[in-house]
Scaffold this motif. Structure first.
Motif, PDB file in Angstrom:
ATOM      1  N   GLY A  88       0.817  -1.213   0.000  1.00  0.00           N
ATOM      2  CA  GLY A  88       0.000   0.000   0.000  1.00  0.00           C
ATOM      3  C   GLY A  88       0.849   1.260   0.000  1.00  0.00           C
ATOM      4  N   LYS A  89       0.339   2.294  -0.623  1.00  0.00           N
ATOM      5  CA  LYS A  89       1.061   3.575  -0.717  1.00  0.00           C
ATOM      6  C   LYS A  89       0.418   4.674   0.116  1.00  0.00           C
ATOM      7  CE  LYS A  89       3.733   1.685  -3.831  1.00  0.00           C
ATOM      8  NZ  LYS A  89       5.099   1.267  -3.451  1.00  0.00           N
ATOM      9  N   ILE A  90      -0.840   4.476   0.509  1.00  0.00           N
ATOM     10  CA  ILE A  90      -1.578   5.534   1.199  1.00  0.00           C
ATOM     11  C   ILE A  90      -1.321   5.443   2.706  1.00  0.00           C
ATOM     12  CG2 ILE A  90      -3.862   6.504   1.685  1.00  0.00           C
ATOM     13  CD1 ILE A  90      -4.827   5.264  -0.934  1.00  0.00           C
ATOM     14  N   PRO A 142      -7.903  -6.033   9.993  1.00  0.00           N
ATOM     15  CA  PRO A 142      -6.500  -5.588  10.130  1.00  0.00           C
ATOM     16  C   PRO A 142      -5.548  -6.326   9.188  1.00  0.00           C
ATOM     17  CG  PRO A 142      -7.068  -7.041  11.944  1.00  0.00           C
ATOM     18  CD  PRO A 142      -8.304  -6.905  11.117  1.00  0.00           C
ATOM     19  N   ARG A 143      -6.108  -7.076   8.229  1.00  0.00           N
ATOM     20  CA  ARG A 143      -5.338  -7.805   7.208  1.00  0.00           C
ATOM     21  C   ARG A 143      -4.476  -8.910   7.807  1.00  0.00           C
ATOM     22  NH1 ARG A 143      -2.336  -3.694   3.388  1.00  0.00           N
ATOM     23  NH2 ARG A 143      -1.737  -5.660   2.404  1.00  0.00           N
ATOM     24  N   PHE A 144      -4.983  -9.566   8.855  1.00  0.00           N
ATOM     25  CA  PHE A 144      -4.324 -10.783   9.313  1.00  0.00           C
ATOM     26  C   PHE A 144      -4.470 -11.871   8.247  1.00  0.00           C
ATOM     27  CE2 PHE A 144      -5.286  -9.514  13.978  1.00  0.00           C
ATOM     28  CZ  PHE A 144      -4.173  -8.694  13.983  1.00  0.00           C
ATOM     29  N   TYR A 145      -5.629 -11.879   7.589  1.00  0.00           N
ATOM     30  CA  TYR A 145      -5.856 -12.734   6.426  1.00  0.00           C
ATOM     31  C   TYR A 145      -6.229 -11.838   5.252  1.00  0.00           C
ATOM     32  CZ  TYR A 145      -6.490 -16.352  10.017  1.00  0.00           C
ATOM     33  OH  TYR A 145      -6.324 -17.193  11.084  1.00  0.00           O
ATOM     34  N   GLU A 188      -4.594  -0.826  -0.332  1.00  0.00           N
ATOM     35  CA  GLU A 188      -3.976   0.411  -0.817  1.00  0.00           C
ATOM     36  C   GLU A 188      -3.395   1.242   0.321  1.00  0.00           C
ATOM     37  OE1 GLU A 188      -6.308   2.698  -3.524  1.00  0.00           O
ATOM     38  OE2 GLU A 188      -6.939   0.944  -4.710  1.00  0.00           O
ATOM     39  N   PHE A 189      -3.736   0.858   1.576  1.00  0.00           N
ATOM     40  CA  PHE A 189      -3.160   1.530   2.740  1.00  0.00           C
ATOM     41  C   PHE A 189      -1.891   0.808   3.179  1.00  0.00           C
ATOM     42  CE2 PHE A 189      -7.827   2.229   3.330  1.00  0.00           C
ATOM     43  CZ  PHE A 189      -7.831   3.606   3.130  1.00  0.00           C
ATOM     44  N   THR A 190      -0.952   1.543   3.737  1.00  0.00           N
ATOM     45  CA  THR A 190       0.202   0.882   4.341  1.00  0.00           C
ATOM     46  C   THR A 190      -0.272   0.093   5.554  1.00  0.00           C
ATOM     47  OG1 THR A 190       0.723   2.764   5.771  1.00  0.00           O
ATOM     48  CG2 THR A 190       1.766   2.722   3.592  1.00  0.00           C
ATOM     49  N   MET A 191       0.372  -1.031   5.812  1.00  0.00           N
ATOM     50  CA  MET A 191      -0.063  -1.928   6.884  1.00  0.00           C
ATOM     51  C   MET A 191      -0.062  -1.229   8.242  1.00  0.00           C
ATOM     52  SD  MET A 191      -0.887  -5.279   7.036  1.00  0.00           S
ATOM     53  CE  MET A 191       0.168  -6.273   5.968  1.00  0.00           C
TER      54      MET A 191
END
Length: 589
Positions: free
Chosen positions: A330-332, A389-392, A408-411
């Motif tokens: 992600g870049k945002i 939270p993008r664990f999966y 698209e967001f940084t982690m």
């Protein structure tokens, strides 16, 4: 885990990459090794003048300068050995530190699936055990090879100069010794890999027994755990014995070959001495050189075990360092969010599962809304919240936050907007204040920590502790009750003060009194936040804005509490079932 096939050259090349950071110290170490090594052939060369000119020729002047030379030689050797030992210890400790830090950094960045599919014992073993063994490949082997290599080359050069014919007999030994080492090395590498696996399994049993000690005691599992541990220690012992036996076979074979070569040299040297082809000094110098050659050859042949153990450890460590980390493309940078979430035909299936955990799931969650997730175990509730939270990561479909896809967001910036309170509270063996301010310790003021504890209904019991906020709570917070641990977790989420809150069965394991305190704290926490609640106790979610009922990874019902009861569907059935169970329990009481 990926099993990467490194050959020895690649492993050493990668190890030497770490040494480039300390190149000057490494060069000093090599020079000191070489200086210490070169004193041995020089010592042997002094035997000829000592015998021929000193003892046979009775020249006292020669005896004196040879003795002084020997003293100077050993002073030089001592100083060089000290520099070598110190610089090697300094380098090896820095290598271990660097590798451990890299391993731990990689550990922190691995996806949740890696933790689920690999034992904690093996992960711990890599950081604690395998890294130490790498130093054997990185330094012990280098030290022996360089130092003893210089000694062997120097002594062979001296022997060749003294009598080239006798030296040729010595050279015939090396191809045989090399073949012997090559055959033994294969078995040692395989045994070293097995050793690492056995250490990992031993650590796993130990960790589980410590973590689950109450279960072990209450179910009388001491004998079972003792037997498990005994099997692991027995397997580890067998492996160590096999390694020692293999290494011993290598040593015995090498020494036998050298002994035959030495016997042949002594026989031919005696014959040449009888015919006057060599002097007594030449013979003594040659014999001394031969005897001194035996020790470094023995050490070099003995490093095979250390080398293979170190290289097997390097395979393990570098394979771990090459594991794929969580994707973060992600870049945002997410500075602030309203908290509106949408799931659009999201599909997710666990590896090896027969069906999807989420099956084309779609749902809109409004900003500031409290949404409750209801369904029987295995319906996909926890999987769904773990995707926020993008664990999966979804295998199909898109999850959006304020209309923007999550990837698209940084982690880090995405997770900075989310707080999690779960049934299994995770606390650290630190102070109460450090646990409440985890991730912000040193940034949050004491007043902010106190206020978070007050809002979480935790201030009263904290102030009664021996050192208040400075009290150590023990490993995983075991010195606290379940309700106290839960309230600390809520205080931690309150202090983070973020717009998205996930509550994963946060009150299911509590008694009635603790639940009331925690429920009040949760109500404070949920104000003005987008909240996703997973709850088995339906009485705790009656005030949610909406309730989503899940079944087999799909959304089957959606609405407010009273709406779903009026529909008389799955939710109403679950509610009646819990209500009847609650009445039965009260009647028994």
């Amino acid at each position: 885990m990926n099993q990467l096939n490194f050959d020895s050259l690649q492993l050493y090349k990668r190890l030497l990459g770490y040494l480039r950071r300390y190149l000057k110290t490494f060069v000093v170490s090599l020079i000191a090794m070489a200086l210490a090594a070169v004193t041995e052939p020089i010592f042997v060369s002094l035997m000829k003048p000592l015998i021929d000119e000193g003892f046979v020729g009775k020249d006292m002047h020669t005896v004196v300068w040879v003795i002084l030379s020997i003293i100077g030689l050993f002073l030089l050797r001592g100083a060089a050995s000290f520099v070598n030992d110190y610089s090697t210890a300094w380098l090896s400790s820095h290598l271990v530190q660097s590798l451990r830090q890299e391993l731990f950094s990689r550990l922190l960045r691995l996806p949740v699936s890696y933790y689920e599919n690999n034992s904690s014992g093996r992960m711990i073993s890599r950081v604690t055990n395998d890294v130490n063994q790498i130093t054997e490949a990185g330094f012990n082997v280098i030290t022996v090879t360089v130092k003893d290599g210089v000694v062997i080359i120097g002594l062979l050069g001296l022997l060749f100069y003294t009598d080239w014919q006798l030296t040729l007999i010595c050279l015939l030994v090396f191809p045989t010794v090399t073949l012997c080492i090559k055959l033994i090395s294969r078995r040692l590498r395989r045994l070293s890999r097995e050793n690492q696996q056995q250490v990992g399994m031993l650590t796993q049993v130990l960790n589980e027994t410590i973590d689950c000690h109450r279960v072990v005691k209450i179910y009388n599992g001491e004998k079972y755990e003792s037997d498990r541990f005994g099997e692991r220690t027995k397997a580890l012992r067998h492996n160590i014995v096999k390694q020692r036996a293999t290494s011993s076979i290598n040593t015995v074979a090498t020494q036998t070959i050298i002994a035959f070569a030495l016997s042949a040299v002594l026989y031919f040297a005696a014959m040449r001495s009888f015919h006057g082809a060599i002097t007594t000094g030449d013979f003594i110098a040659f014999l001394t050189g031969m005897l001194m050659l035996f020790a470094p050859i023995k050490r070099i042949t003995n490093i095979t075990q250390s080398l293979q153990r170190g290289l097997a450890a390097a395979e393990s460590v570098f394979a771990f360092l090459d594991e794929t980390v969580e994707p973060d493309d992600g870049k945002i940078e997410l500075k602030q969010t309203q908290g509106a979430l949408s799931f659009d035909n999201v599909v997710f299936r666990y590896p090896g599962a027969e069906r999807n955990a989420l099956d084309y799931f779609s749902l809109e969650i409004k900003a500031g809304e409290t949404l409750a997730l209801v369904g029987v175990s295995g319906s996909g509730k926890t999987t769904l919240v773990n995707m926020i939270p993008r664990f999966y990561l979804p295998q199909e479909g898109v999850i959006r936050l304020d209309g923007v896809p999550l990837d698209e967001f940084t982690m880090a910036s995405l997770r900075a907007q989310i707080a999690l309170v779960s049934q299994e509270v995770v606390l650290f063996n630190d102070t109460v204040a450090a646990n409440i301010a985890y991730g912000h310790y040193g940034q949050a003021s004491h007043e902010e920590i106190v206020e978070a504890a007050r809002a979480a209904n935790a201030l009263e019991f904290i102030e009664q502790m021996p050192e208040g906020f400075g009290t150590l709570i023990g490993e995983r917070g075991l010195r606290l009750s379940g309700g106290q641990r839960q309230r600390l977790a809520i205080a931690r989420a309150l202090l983070k003060n973020v717009p998205i809150l996930i509550l994963d069965e946060a009150t299911s394991a509590l008694d009635t009194q603790s639940e009331r305190l925690v429920q009040t704290a949760l109500e404070n926490l949920m104000k003005n936040r987008t909240t996703i609640v997973i709850a088995h106790r339906l009485s705790t979610i009656e005030n949610a804005n909406r309730i989503a009922v899940m079944e087999h990874g799909r959304l089957v019902e959606l609405g407010a509490h009273h709406e779903l009861l009026n529909r008389n569907g799955i939710y109403a059935k679950l509610h009646r079932l819990q209500f009847n169970q609650s009445l039965s329990t009260k009647e028994k009481e």
